[in-house]
Motif scaffolding. Structure first.
Motif, mmCIF file in Angstrom:
data_model
loop_
_atom_site.group_PDB
_atom_site.id
_atom_site.type_symbol
_atom_site.label_atom_id
_atom_site.label_comp_id
_atom_site.label_asym_id
_atom_site.label_seq_id
_atom_site.Cartn_x
_atom_site.Cartn_y
_atom_site.Cartn_z
ATOM 1 N N CYS A 10 0.896 -1.410 0.440
ATOM 2 C CA CYS A 10 -0.051 -0.081 0.057
ATOM 3 C C CYS A 10 0.759 1.233 0.234
ATOM 4 N N ARG A 11 0.262 2.242 -0.602
ATOM 5 C CA ARG A 11 0.918 3.326 -0.326
ATOM 6 C C ARG A 11 0.894 4.024 0.926
ATOM 7 N N PRO A 12 2.278 4.355 1.635
ATOM 8 C CA PRO A 12 3.059 4.796 3.115
ATOM 9 C C PRO A 12 1.524 5.223 3.470
ATOM 10 N N GLY A 13 1.151 5.122 4.471
ATOM 11 C CA GLY A 13 0.652 5.429 5.189
ATOM 12 C C GLY A 13 -1.019 5.221 4.974
ATOM 13 N N THR A 14 -1.095 4.142 4.345
ATOM 14 C CA THR A 14 -2.651 3.780 3.941
ATOM 15 C C THR A 14 -3.211 2.678 4.210
ATOM 16 N N TYR A 51 0.727 -6.351 3.161
ATOM 17 C CA TYR A 51 0.474 -7.404 4.643
ATOM 18 C C TYR A 51 0.435 -8.209 3.093
ATOM 19 N N LEU A 52 0.139 -9.689 3.764
ATOM 20 C CA LEU A 52 -0.080 -11.308 2.531
ATOM 21 C C LEU A 52 -1.147 -12.035 3.406
ATOM 22 N N ARG A 82 -14.597 0.169 -4.524
ATOM 23 C CA ARG A 82 -14.757 0.694 -3.652
ATOM 24 C C ARG A 82 -12.731 0.568 -3.617
ATOM 25 N N SER A 83 -12.221 0.044 -3.887
ATOM 26 C CA SER A 83 -10.715 -0.270 -3.431
ATOM 27 C C SER A 83 -10.397 0.502 -3.935
ATOM 28 N N GLY A 84 -9.857 -0.291 -5.518
ATOM 29 C CA GLY A 84 -9.732 0.660 -6.758
ATOM 30 C C GLY A 84 -9.647 2.084 -6.213
ATOM 31 N N GLU A 85 -11.163 2.754 -5.847
ATOM 32 C CA GLU A 85 -11.015 4.372 -6.312
ATOM 33 C C GLU A 85 -10.463 4.789 -5.036
ATOM 34 N N ALA A 86 -10.233 4.439 -4.045
ATOM 35 C CA ALA A 86 -9.453 4.905 -2.632
ATOM 36 C C ALA A 86 -8.423 4.725 -2.959
ATOM 37 N N GLY A 87 -7.816 3.803 -3.547
ATOM 38 C CA GLY A 87 -5.925 4.006 -4.406
ATOM 39 C C GLY A 87 -5.360 4.004 -3.789
ATOM 40 N N TYR A 88 -5.442 2.569 -2.819
ATOM 41 C CA TYR A 88 -4.376 2.587 -1.594
ATOM 42 C C TYR A 88 -3.196 1.954 -2.198
ATOM 43 N N LEU A 90 -1.121 -0.160 -4.459
ATOM 44 C CA LEU A 90 0.577 0.068 -4.845
ATOM 45 C C LEU A 90 0.710 -1.109 -5.733
ATOM 46 N N SER A 91 1.220 -2.430 -5.324
ATOM 47 C CA SER A 91 0.889 -3.395 -5.691
ATOM 48 C C SER A 91 0.964 -4.597 -5.472
ATOM 49 N N GLN A 92 0.969 -5.506 -6.523
ATOM 50 C CA GLN A 92 0.301 -7.097 -5.550
ATOM 51 C C GLN A 92 0.968 -8.306 -6.178
ATOM 52 N N ASN A 93 1.531 -9.254 -6.078
ATOM 53 C CA ASN A 93 2.240 -10.178 -6.419
ATOM 54 C C ASN A 93 1.421 -11.517 -5.527
ATOM 55 N N ASN A 94 1.349 -12.450 -7.001
ATOM 56 C CA ASN A 94 0.806 -13.984 -6.384
ATOM 57 C C ASN A 94 1.699 -14.974 -6.927
#
Length: 106
Positions: A10-14, A51-52, A82-88, A90-94
């Motif tokens: 996530c973006r720092p602080g979010t 987080y994981l 809703r999550s996308g609009e919040a924009g928190y 930065l990246s995802q790894n699966n």
């Protein structure tokens, strides 16, 4: 077993705000399709903005079926919006992983 290991940054602080949206709008619908997660962890050291979570499936077909049903669920679609609009995020790894031959998760 097939384990879907997902790491998000996530973006720092979010991260707290992001996880609050997930807990309120995403968790229940995700569990209704995928069952209980094996793990859901927040980083204490290192990149504290990450987080994981880990989900278990019988095999690739089980994963594909469950995830397809979840992706078609209007509640999950609304959560993702809703999550996308919040924009928190930065990246995802699966990573799809299996247990080592000498280890079985209890």
């Amino acid at each position: 077993m097939l384990y879907d290991v997902r790491t998000y940054v996530c973006r720092p602080g979010t991260i707290k705000a992001h996880l609050a949206i997930y807990e309120e709008h995403g968790l229940a619908v995700q569990k209704s399709h995928l069952g209980e997660p094996v793990l859901y962890l927040v980083t204490e050291t290192g990149n504290v903005n990450s987080y994981l979570h880990v989900w278990a499936y019988k095999d690739a077909q089980d994963r594909a079926q469950k995830r397809a049903a979840m992706q078609a669920d209007p509640k999950w679609i609304a959560y993702q919006k809703r999550s996308g609009e919040a924009g928190y995020l930065l990246s995802q790894n699966n990573q799809l992983m299996t247990e080592a031959s000498f280890f079985k998760l209890k």
